[in-house]
Design a protein around this motif. Sequence first.
Motif, PDB file in Angstrom:
ATOM      1  N   THR A 228     -11.772   2.011  -2.218  1.00 34.32           N
ATOM      2  CA  THR A 228     -11.214   1.683  -3.125  1.00 34.32           C
ATOM      3  C   THR A 228     -10.274   2.228  -2.806  1.00 34.32           C
ATOM      4  O   THR A 228      -9.274   1.620  -3.504  1.00 34.32           O
ATOM      5  CB  THR A 228     -12.205   2.577  -4.772  1.00 34.32           C
ATOM      6  OG1 THR A 228     -13.481   1.578  -4.377  1.00 34.32           O
ATOM      7  CG2 THR A 228     -11.485   2.156  -5.617  1.00 34.32           C
ATOM      8  N   ALA A 229      -9.834   3.334  -2.307  1.00 30.45           N
ATOM      9  CA  ALA A 229      -8.847   4.868  -1.981  1.00 30.45           C
ATOM     10  C   ALA A 229      -8.052   3.186  -0.981  1.00 30.45           C
ATOM     11  O   ALA A 229      -6.636   3.602  -1.275  1.00 30.45           O
ATOM     12  CB  ALA A 229      -8.674   5.221  -0.783  1.00 30.45           C
ATOM     13  N   ALA A 230      -8.185   2.708  -0.434  1.00 31.67           N
ATOM     14  CA  ALA A 230      -7.766   2.131   0.452  1.00 31.67           C
ATOM     15  C   ALA A 230      -7.213   0.853  -0.249  1.00 31.67           C
ATOM     16  O   ALA A 230      -6.144   0.340  -0.569  1.00 31.67           O
ATOM     17  CB  ALA A 230      -8.110   1.189   1.794  1.00 31.67           C
ATOM     18  N   VAL A 231      -7.748  -0.283  -0.835  1.00 26.33           N
ATOM     19  CA  VAL A 231      -7.338  -1.074  -2.250  1.00 26.33           C
ATOM     20  C   VAL A 231      -6.030  -0.064  -3.194  1.00 26.33           C
ATOM     21  O   VAL A 231      -5.009  -0.676  -3.609  1.00 26.33           O
ATOM     22  CB  VAL A 231      -8.300  -1.151  -2.448  1.00 26.33           C
ATOM     23  CG1 VAL A 231      -7.385  -2.136  -4.290  1.00 26.33           C
ATOM     24  CG2 VAL A 231      -8.878  -2.131  -2.122  1.00 26.33           C
ATOM     25  N   ALA A 232      -6.103   0.870  -3.887  1.00 26.38           N
ATOM     26  CA  ALA A 232      -5.675   1.240  -4.247  1.00 26.38           C
ATOM     27  C   ALA A 232      -4.087   1.188  -4.192  1.00 26.38           C
ATOM     28  O   ALA A 232      -2.923   1.793  -4.442  1.00 26.38           O
ATOM     29  CB  ALA A 232      -5.807   2.614  -5.309  1.00 26.38           C
ATOM     30  N   ALA A 233      -4.220   2.249  -2.779  1.00 25.02           N
ATOM     31  CA  ALA A 233      -2.956   2.923  -2.370  1.00 25.02           C
ATOM     32  C   ALA A 233      -1.938   1.997  -1.552  1.00 25.02           C
ATOM     33  O   ALA A 233      -0.725   2.062  -1.865  1.00 25.02           O
ATOM     34  CB  ALA A 233      -3.567   4.057  -0.759  1.00 25.02           C
ATOM     35  N   LEU A 234      -2.783   0.537  -0.851  1.00 24.84           N
ATOM     36  CA  LEU A 234      -1.395  -0.481  -0.733  1.00 24.84           C
ATOM     37  C   LEU A 234      -1.597  -0.981  -2.484  1.00 24.84           C
ATOM     38  O   LEU A 234       0.130  -1.554  -1.647  1.00 24.84           O
ATOM     39  CB  LEU A 234      -2.341  -1.239  -0.354  1.00 24.84           C
ATOM     40  CG  LEU A 234      -2.891  -0.978   0.896  1.00 24.84           C
ATOM     41  CD1 LEU A 234      -4.222  -2.541   1.154  1.00 24.84           C
ATOM     42  CD2 LEU A 234      -1.798  -1.174   1.840  1.00 24.84           C
ATOM     43  N   THR A 235      -2.113  -1.023  -3.237  1.00 25.94           N
ATOM     44  CA  THR A 235      -1.279  -1.574  -4.413  1.00 25.94           C
ATOM     45  C   THR A 235      -0.251  -0.910  -4.897  1.00 25.94           C
ATOM     46  O   THR A 235       0.919  -1.083  -5.279  1.00 25.94           O
ATOM     47  CB  THR A 235      -3.233  -1.505  -5.890  1.00 25.94           C
ATOM     48  OG1 THR A 235      -3.265  -2.291  -5.325  1.00 25.94           O
ATOM     49  CG2 THR A 235      -1.816  -2.464  -6.818  1.00 25.94           C
ATOM     50  N   TRP A 237       1.437   0.993  -3.551  1.00 25.21           N
ATOM     51  CA  TRP A 237       3.197   1.554  -1.941  1.00 25.21           C
ATOM     52  C   TRP A 237       3.430  -0.335  -2.407  1.00 25.21           C
ATOM     53  O   TRP A 237       4.439  -0.165  -2.535  1.00 25.21           O
ATOM     54  CB  TRP A 237       2.528   0.916  -0.719  1.00 25.21           C
ATOM     55  CG  TRP A 237       3.813   1.850   0.077  1.00 25.21           C
ATOM     56  CD1 TRP A 237       4.346   2.587   0.967  1.00 25.21           C
ATOM     57  CD2 TRP A 237       4.278   0.560   0.748  1.00 25.21           C
ATOM     58  NE1 TRP A 237       5.180   2.256   1.502  1.00 25.21           N
ATOM     59  CE2 TRP A 237       5.825   1.156   1.705  1.00 25.21           C
ATOM     60  CE3 TRP A 237       4.299  -0.931   1.167  1.00 25.21           C
ATOM     61  CZ2 TRP A 237       6.369  -0.142   2.525  1.00 25.21           C
ATOM     62  CZ3 TRP A 237       4.888  -1.660   1.316  1.00 25.21           C
ATOM     63  CH2 TRP A 237       5.987  -1.249   2.039  1.00 25.21           C
ATOM     64  N   GLN A 238       2.681  -0.854  -2.829  1.00 22.50           N
ATOM     65  CA  GLN A 238       3.030  -2.528  -2.760  1.00 22.50           C
ATOM     66  C   GLN A 238       4.266  -2.511  -3.921  1.00 22.50           C
ATOM     67  O   GLN A 238       5.325  -3.020  -4.090  1.00 22.50           O
ATOM     68  CB  GLN A 238       2.539  -3.191  -2.755  1.00 22.50           C
ATOM     69  CG  GLN A 238       1.971  -4.069  -1.309  1.00 22.50           C
ATOM     70  CD  GLN A 238       2.604  -4.796  -0.339  1.00 22.50           C
ATOM     71  OE1 GLN A 238       3.709  -4.650  -0.707  1.00 22.50           O
ATOM     72  NE2 GLN A 238       2.576  -5.653   0.269  1.00 22.50           N
ATOM     73  N   GLN A 239       3.246  -2.150  -4.755  1.00 27.51           N
ATOM     74  CA  GLN A 239       4.646  -1.955  -5.923  1.00 27.51           C
ATOM     75  C   GLN A 239       6.236  -1.291  -6.358  1.00 27.51           C
ATOM     76  O   GLN A 239       7.000  -1.188  -7.031  1.00 27.51           O
ATOM     77  CB  GLN A 239       3.418  -1.559  -7.833  1.00 27.51           C
ATOM     78  CG  GLN A 239       2.356  -2.953  -7.959  1.00 27.51           C
ATOM     79  CD  GLN A 239       1.566  -2.324  -8.928  1.00 27.51           C
ATOM     80  OE1 GLN A 239       1.264  -1.003  -9.435  1.00 27.51           O
ATOM     81  NE2 GLN A 239       1.235  -3.201  -9.506  1.00 27.51           N
ATOM     82  N   ALA A 240       5.730  -0.173  -5.251  1.00 28.19           N
ATOM     83  CA  ALA A 240       6.778   1.089  -5.300  1.00 28.19           C
ATOM     84  C   ALA A 240       8.009   0.329  -4.068  1.00 28.19           C
ATOM     85  O   ALA A 240       8.935   0.007  -4.559  1.00 28.19           O
ATOM     86  CB  ALA A 240       5.893   2.173  -5.221  1.00 28.19           C
ATOM     87  N   LEU A 241       7.320   0.114  -3.053  1.00 28.95           N
ATOM     88  CA  LEU A 241       8.411   0.227  -2.256  1.00 28.95           C
ATOM     89  C   LEU A 241       7.819  -1.411  -0.784  1.00 28.95           C
ATOM     90  O   LEU A 241       8.961  -1.678  -0.176  1.00 28.95           O
ATOM     91  CB  LEU A 241       7.723   1.222  -0.903  1.00 28.95           C
ATOM     92  CG  LEU A 241       7.961   2.745  -1.561  1.00 28.95           C
ATOM     93  CD1 LEU A 241       7.503   3.856  -0.384  1.00 28.95           C
ATOM     94  CD2 LEU A 241       9.411   2.400  -2.068  1.00 28.95           C
ATOM     95  N   GLY A 242       7.756  -2.506  -1.748  1.00 32.56           N
ATOM     96  CA  GLY A 242       6.657  -3.329  -0.921  1.00 32.56           C
ATOM     97  C   GLY A 242       7.501  -4.710  -1.235  1.00 32.56           C
ATOM     98  O   GLY A 242       8.409  -4.574  -2.448  1.00 32.56           O
ATOM     99  N   ASP A 243       6.974  -6.063  -0.883  1.00 35.08           N
ATOM    100  CA  ASP A 243       7.506  -7.478  -1.279  1.00 35.08           C
ATOM    101  C   ASP A 243       6.569  -7.251  -2.650  1.00 35.08           C
ATOM    102  O   ASP A 243       6.389  -8.576  -3.640  1.00 35.08           O
ATOM    103  CB  ASP A 243       7.131  -8.438  -0.817  1.00 35.08           C
ATOM    104  CG  ASP A 243       5.292  -8.089   0.053  1.00 35.08           C
ATOM    105  OD1 ASP A 243       4.532  -7.643  -0.464  1.00 35.08           O
ATOM    106  OD2 ASP A 243       5.093  -8.625   1.072  1.00 35.08           O
ATOM    107  N   TRP A 244       6.150  -6.445  -3.624  1.00 37.27           N
ATOM    108  CA  TRP A 244       5.721  -6.794  -5.350  1.00 37.27           C
ATOM    109  C   TRP A 244       6.788  -6.098  -5.788  1.00 37.27           C
ATOM    110  O   TRP A 244       6.665  -6.425  -7.230  1.00 37.27           O
ATOM    111  CB  TRP A 244       3.820  -6.008  -5.010  1.00 37.27           C
ATOM    112  CG  TRP A 244       3.005  -6.707  -4.285  1.00 37.27           C
ATOM    113  CD1 TRP A 244       3.029  -7.042  -3.722  1.00 37.27           C
ATOM    114  CD2 TRP A 244       1.282  -5.942  -4.606  1.00 37.27           C
ATOM    115  NE1 TRP A 244       2.078  -7.694  -2.693  1.00 37.27           N
ATOM    116  CE2 TRP A 244       0.929  -6.500  -3.501  1.00 37.27           C
ATOM    117  CE3 TRP A 244       0.696  -5.445  -5.672  1.00 37.27           C
ATOM    118  CZ2 TRP A 244      -0.413  -6.812  -3.655  1.00 37.27           C
ATOM    119  CZ3 TRP A 244      -0.456  -5.583  -6.093  1.00 37.27           C
ATOM    120  CH2 TRP A 244      -1.617  -5.962  -4.856  1.00 37.27           C
ATOM    121  N   ALA A 245       7.266  -5.677  -5.525  1.00 34.28           N
ATOM    122  CA  ALA A 245       8.297  -4.742  -6.199  1.00 34.28           C
ATOM    123  C   ALA A 245       9.631  -5.762  -6.497  1.00 34.28           C
ATOM    124  O   ALA A 245       9.755  -7.180  -6.083  1.00 34.28           O
ATOM    125  CB  ALA A 245       9.235  -3.812  -5.534  1.00 34.28           C
TER     126      ALA A 245
END
Length: 245
Positions: A228-235, A237-245
């Motif tokens: 669960t932590a892996a999915v939460a951390a990826l989410t 990071w992606q929302q803050a610094l990745g290509d989801w932002a």
Amino acid sequence: MSDAGSAAKIRLFVEHPLGAGQTVPLSREQAHYLFGVMRLTVGDFVLLFDGLNGEWRARVADAGKRAGALVCEARTRPLQVPPDLWLCFAPIKKARTDFIVEKAAEMGAARICPVQTDFTNAERIRRDRLQAHAVEAAEQCGGTYVPEVSELQRLGAVLDTWPEGRRLMFCDEALAGEGRALGDAPRGPWAILIGPEGGFSEAERARLRALPFAHPVSLGPRVLRADTAAVAALTVWQQALGDWA
């Protein structure tokens, strides 16, 4: 584009360069899947990607029981390279490790790095099996890039050779409830580090917190399971610094 081509739904990763008019030979396993399981025949269409040249619509030119060939006709999507993000995690139980690899591939990790920590239960992994899970995830989620799964390494050895300029999002379960987030951290090359079921040792935590490139973060008010932590951390990071932002 023909009706058959536009209706192509099967996606297949191939280790063969793709381009207009390129003939792509199929392995025995791929031929069995396409022609034995999915019942495709000559003239049907498949979507192919090789991790380098985007996605291509290909026509079945030869359909045999143990082999076959496809011919690329048109590129349907360009290559979409994910952000320069590694996911470093301690392997756990087999099915949950598979889950982490699959979700990392789906969510846009560029590289997946299993690490052995002081409390990691797994002493070995099947890298080829985990790489196959990453390929399957990319095939199913519409990705055009497959992250590399590296061999299992000791966390200390990974930190000893850490590349200059790559920052580390250290997900520290000891910070649960403290509200430590990425804040105004800069973009660029990053890695996420997730610990094992038993958490990090005090020696590991002390070393990680002392590293100038490490950013300790909390993943909320509760201690999460490793997968669960892996999915939460990826989410996060992606929302803050990745290509989801």
